[in-house]
Enzyme design. Structure first.
Site, PDB file in Angstrom:
ATOM      1  N   HIS A  65      -5.887  -5.790   3.594  1.00 34.28           N
ATOM      2  CA  HIS A  65      -4.851  -4.761   3.748  1.00 34.28           C
ATOM      3  C   HIS A  65      -4.276  -4.795   5.158  1.00 34.28           C
ATOM      4  O   HIS A  65      -5.015  -4.603   6.132  1.00 34.28           O
ATOM      5  CB  HIS A  65      -5.460  -3.385   3.463  1.00 34.28           C
ATOM      6  CG  HIS A  65      -5.831  -3.178   2.026  1.00 34.28           C
ATOM      7  ND1 HIS A  65      -5.191  -2.278   1.210  1.00 34.28           N
ATOM      8  CD2 HIS A  65      -6.761  -3.785   1.243  1.00 34.28           C
ATOM      9  CE1 HIS A  65      -5.717  -2.314  -0.002  1.00 34.28           C
ATOM     10  NE2 HIS A  65      -6.676  -3.231  -0.015  1.00 34.28           N
TER      11      HIS A  65
ATOM     12  N   CYS B 123      -2.577  -2.634   6.511  1.00 31.43           N
ATOM     13  CA  CYS B 123      -2.698  -1.329   7.195  1.00 31.43           C
ATOM     14  C   CYS B 123      -4.041  -1.201   7.911  1.00 31.43           C
ATOM     15  O   CYS B 123      -4.202  -0.346   8.776  1.00 31.43           O
ATOM     16  CB  CYS B 123      -2.496  -0.172   6.213  1.00 31.43           C
ATOM     17  SG  CYS B 123      -3.738  -0.067   4.932  1.00 31.43           S
TER      18      CYS B 123
ATOM     19  N   CYS C 290       0.845  -1.196   0.000  1.00 30.63           N
ATOM     20  CA  CYS C 290       0.000   0.000   0.000  1.00 30.63           C
ATOM     21  C   CYS C 290       0.882   1.248   0.000  1.00 30.63           C
ATOM     22  O   CYS C 290       1.841   1.351   0.760  1.00 30.63           O
ATOM     23  CB  CYS C 290      -0.929  -0.090   1.201  1.00 30.63           C
ATOM     24  SG  CYS C 290      -1.020   1.296   2.278  1.00 30.63           S
ATOM     25  N   GLU C 291       0.558   2.165  -0.913  1.00 27.87           N
ATOM     26  CA  GLU C 291       1.422   3.340  -1.076  1.00 27.87           C
ATOM     27  C   GLU C 291       1.257   4.359   0.048  1.00 27.87           C
ATOM     28  O   GLU C 291       2.039   5.294   0.143  1.00 27.87           O
ATOM     29  CB  GLU C 291       1.188   4.001  -2.441  1.00 27.87           C
ATOM     30  CG  GLU C 291      -0.150   4.664  -2.617  1.00 27.87           C
ATOM     31  CD  GLU C 291      -0.381   5.107  -4.057  1.00 27.87           C
ATOM     32  OE1 GLU C 291       0.225   4.558  -4.979  1.00 27.87           O
ATOM     33  OE2 GLU C 291      -1.198   6.041  -4.232  1.00 27.87           O
ATOM     34  N   HIS C 292       0.229   4.155   0.898  1.00 24.76           N
ATOM     35  CA  HIS C 292       0.033   5.101   1.997  1.00 24.76           C
ATOM     36  C   HIS C 292       0.852   4.729   3.227  1.00 24.76           C
ATOM     37  O   HIS C 292       1.344   5.600   3.934  1.00 24.76           O
ATOM     38  CB  HIS C 292      -1.446   5.156   2.395  1.00 24.76           C
ATOM     39  CG  HIS C 292      -2.335   5.572   1.278  1.00 24.76           C
ATOM     40  ND1 HIS C 292      -3.567   5.014   1.037  1.00 24.76           N
ATOM     41  CD2 HIS C 292      -2.145   6.486   0.302  1.00 24.76           C
ATOM     42  CE1 HIS C 292      -4.108   5.566  -0.021  1.00 24.76           C
ATOM     43  NE2 HIS C 292      -3.267   6.459  -0.494  1.00 24.76           N
ATOM     44  N   HIS C 293       0.958   3.447   3.519  1.00 25.61           N
ATOM     45  CA  HIS C 293       1.626   3.015   4.757  1.00 25.61           C
ATOM     46  C   HIS C 293       2.833   2.118   4.513  1.00 25.61           C
ATOM     47  O   HIS C 293       3.483   1.694   5.453  1.00 25.61           O
ATOM     48  CB  HIS C 293       0.626   2.260   5.648  1.00 25.61           C
ATOM     49  CG  HIS C 293      -0.571   3.054   6.040  1.00 25.61           C
ATOM     50  ND1 HIS C 293      -1.762   2.996   5.340  1.00 25.61           N
ATOM     51  CD2 HIS C 293      -0.763   3.960   7.044  1.00 25.61           C
ATOM     52  CE1 HIS C 293      -2.652   3.813   5.908  1.00 25.61           C
ATOM     53  NE2 HIS C 293      -2.066   4.405   6.940  1.00 25.61           N
TER      54      HIS C 293
ATOM     55  N   GLN D  49      -5.299  -0.386  -4.290  1.00 24.32           N
ATOM     56  CA  GLN D  49      -5.936  -1.541  -4.941  1.00 24.32           C
ATOM     57  C   GLN D  49      -6.715  -1.151  -6.197  1.00 24.32           C
ATOM     58  O   GLN D  49      -6.669  -1.853  -7.214  1.00 24.32           O
ATOM     59  CB  GLN D  49      -6.849  -2.247  -3.924  1.00 24.32           C
ATOM     60  CG  GLN D  49      -7.412  -3.559  -4.456  1.00 24.32           C
ATOM     61  CD  GLN D  49      -8.285  -4.262  -3.445  1.00 24.32           C
ATOM     62  OE1 GLN D  49      -8.106  -4.119  -2.243  1.00 24.32           O
ATOM     63  NE2 GLN D  49      -9.233  -5.038  -3.944  1.00 24.32           N
TER      64      GLN D  49
HETATM   65  N1  GTP Z   1      -8.952   3.484  -1.543  1.00 21.85           N
HETATM   66  C1  GTP Z   1      -7.909   2.881  -0.981  1.00 21.85           C
HETATM   67  N2  GTP Z   1      -7.514   3.264   0.224  1.00 21.85           N
HETATM   68  C2  GTP Z   1      -6.468   2.622   0.768  1.00 21.85           C
HETATM   69  C3  GTP Z   1      -5.796   1.569   0.140  1.00 21.85           C
HETATM   70  N3  GTP Z   1      -4.809   1.151   0.972  1.00 21.85           N
HETATM   71  C4  GTP Z   1      -4.905   1.915   2.070  1.00 21.85           C
HETATM   72  N4  GTP Z   1      -5.906   2.814   1.963  1.00 21.85           N
HETATM   73  C5  GTP Z   1      -6.433   3.825   2.871  1.00 21.85           C
HETATM   74  O1  GTP Z   1      -5.687   5.013   2.821  1.00 21.85           O
HETATM   75  C6  GTP Z   1      -6.214   5.828   3.843  1.00 21.85           C
HETATM   76  C7  GTP Z   1      -5.184   6.784   4.363  1.00 21.85           C
HETATM   77  O2  GTP Z   1      -5.863   7.606   5.241  1.00 21.85           O
HETATM   78  P1  GTP Z   1      -5.169   8.723   6.197  1.00 21.85           P
HETATM   79  O3  GTP Z   1      -6.220   9.257   7.105  1.00 21.85           O
HETATM   80  O4  GTP Z   1      -4.419   9.667   5.332  1.00 21.85           O
HETATM   81  O5  GTP Z   1      -4.088   7.875   6.971  1.00 21.85           O
HETATM   82  P2  GTP Z   1      -4.218   7.178   8.405  1.00 21.85           P
HETATM   83  O6  GTP Z   1      -4.366   8.221   9.467  1.00 21.85           O
HETATM   84  O7  GTP Z   1      -3.051   6.256   8.562  1.00 21.85           O
HETATM   85  O8  GTP Z   1      -5.574   6.364   8.252  1.00 21.85           O
HETATM   86  P3  GTP Z   1      -6.111   5.107   9.057  1.00 21.85           P
HETATM   87  O9  GTP Z   1      -5.696   3.869   8.294  1.00 21.85           O
HETATM   88  O10 GTP Z   1      -7.611   5.297   9.046  1.00 21.85           O
HETATM   89  O11 GTP Z   1      -5.517   5.119  10.421  1.00 21.85           O
HETATM   90  C8  GTP Z   1      -6.771   4.866   4.871  1.00 21.85           C
HETATM   91  O12 GTP Z   1      -8.167   5.022   4.900  1.00 21.85           O
HETATM   92  C9  GTP Z   1      -6.407   3.489   4.325  1.00 21.85           C
HETATM   93  O13 GTP Z   1      -7.354   2.477   4.659  1.00 21.85           O
HETATM   94  C10 GTP Z   1      -6.242   1.179  -1.140  1.00 21.85           C
HETATM   95  O14 GTP Z   1      -5.716   0.277  -1.779  1.00 21.85           O
HETATM   96  N5  GTP Z   1      -7.298   1.858  -1.661  1.00 21.85           N
HETATM   97 ZN    ZN Z   2      -2.199   1.282   3.821  1.00 22.97          ZN
END
Ligand code: GTP
Ligand code: ZN
Length: 227
Positions: A184, A186, A115-118, A156
């Site tokens: 996921h 995360c 996942c590119e966010h975490h 995804q």
């Molecule tokens: N649409 C989508 N979201 C993703 C995917 N992988 C991770 N995420 C979401 O990316 C979002 C990032 O949200 P933020 O609020 O910026 O980060 P955060 O504080 O770490 O969020 P939480 O996971 O809710 O704790 C989260 O809701 C994750 O679930 C994906 O493949 N698709």
């Molecule tokens: Zn993630």
């Protein structure tokens, strides 16, 4: 104005070398260039991992951790190796003429992505279908396409779309449909910590967007999500 003359490549004037020898020499130089780029990327990752490990308060000289930065660097390189691949690389010309115009479906292709966010893994299964138009793609290439895009930093939905577009580009099909079911890390190991949720993403291209019969045939043939 006279432009400065470019220095001719030594290969052009190398005297009695054959074309094959020149080509081999060129390939070797390119390969060595690619290897040194890989080495410097690995070194940069290794240094970054050393910083991360120190950052969590660990002792980098502890025996169990001494080789961890290089190990982790190699692992991350593997997990992101899709950046260095192209559609041409992975399909390797395995496109065959065929008069069969019926739907081809490859189901249950497992994948691991990040996942590119975490920078945490998400993983699951991919189901791909296409409606051929005079040619078909080698079956294993579907899985190779999935892996090429999965081995990158992703979300995804985009991963699903990229796979569908690549199958379309490779086959020139009338339509392509992709479904991915994933979990996921995360959402499991941290954050909301939900262990039983799963995500289904869908990408439809061409005839699958208008032909409800094809769309339903594909969706009905899918196994239930294994999560
Ligand atoms: N649409 C989508 N979201 C993703 C995917 N992988 C991770 N995420 C979401 O990316 C979002 C990032 O949200 P933020 O609020 O910026 O980060 P955060 O504080 O770490 O969020 P939480 O996971 O809710 O704790 C989260 O809701 C994750 O679930 C994906 O493949 N698709
Ligand atoms: Zn993630």
């Amino acid at each position: 104005m006279t432009l400065p003359l470019r220095q001719p490549s030594v290969h052009l004037y190398a005297g009695n070398q054959t074309a094959e020898e020149l080509l081999a020499e060129q390939e070797l130089a390119e390969q060595q260039g690619a290897e040194s780029t890989q080495e410097s990327t690995l070194l940069a990752l290794q240094q970054s991992y050393a910083t991360l490990i120190s950052g969590v308060g660990e002792d980098l000289t502890r025996p169990g951790l001494v080789d961890t930065p290089i190990r982790a660097a190699k692992a991350l390189s593997f997990l992101t190796k899709g950046y260095a691949q192209t559609l041409e690389d992975v399909t390797n010309g395995a496109i065959f003429p065929s008069n069969n115009h019926e739907m081809v479906m490859v189901k249950g292709i497992e994948f691991f992505s990040m996942c590119e966010h975490h920078l945490l893994p998400f993983m699951g299964h991919t189901h791909v279908a296409y409606l051929p138009e005079g040619k078909v793609l080698g079956l294993s290439k579907m899985a190779r396409i999935v892996d090429m895009y999965a081995r990158r930093l992703q979300i995804q939905e985009n991963l699903t779309q990229e796979i569908a577009q690549a199958v379309m580009d490779a086959t020139g099909a009338r339509g392509v449909a992709v479904v991915m079911d994933a979990q996921h890390m995360c959402m499991m190991m941290r954050g909301v910590q939900k262990q039983d949720s799963s995500t289904r993403s869908v990408a439809m291209i061409g005839q699958f967007t208008t032909d409800n019969q094809a769309r339903n045939e594909f969706l009905r043939a899918l196994p239930a999500s294994r999560f």
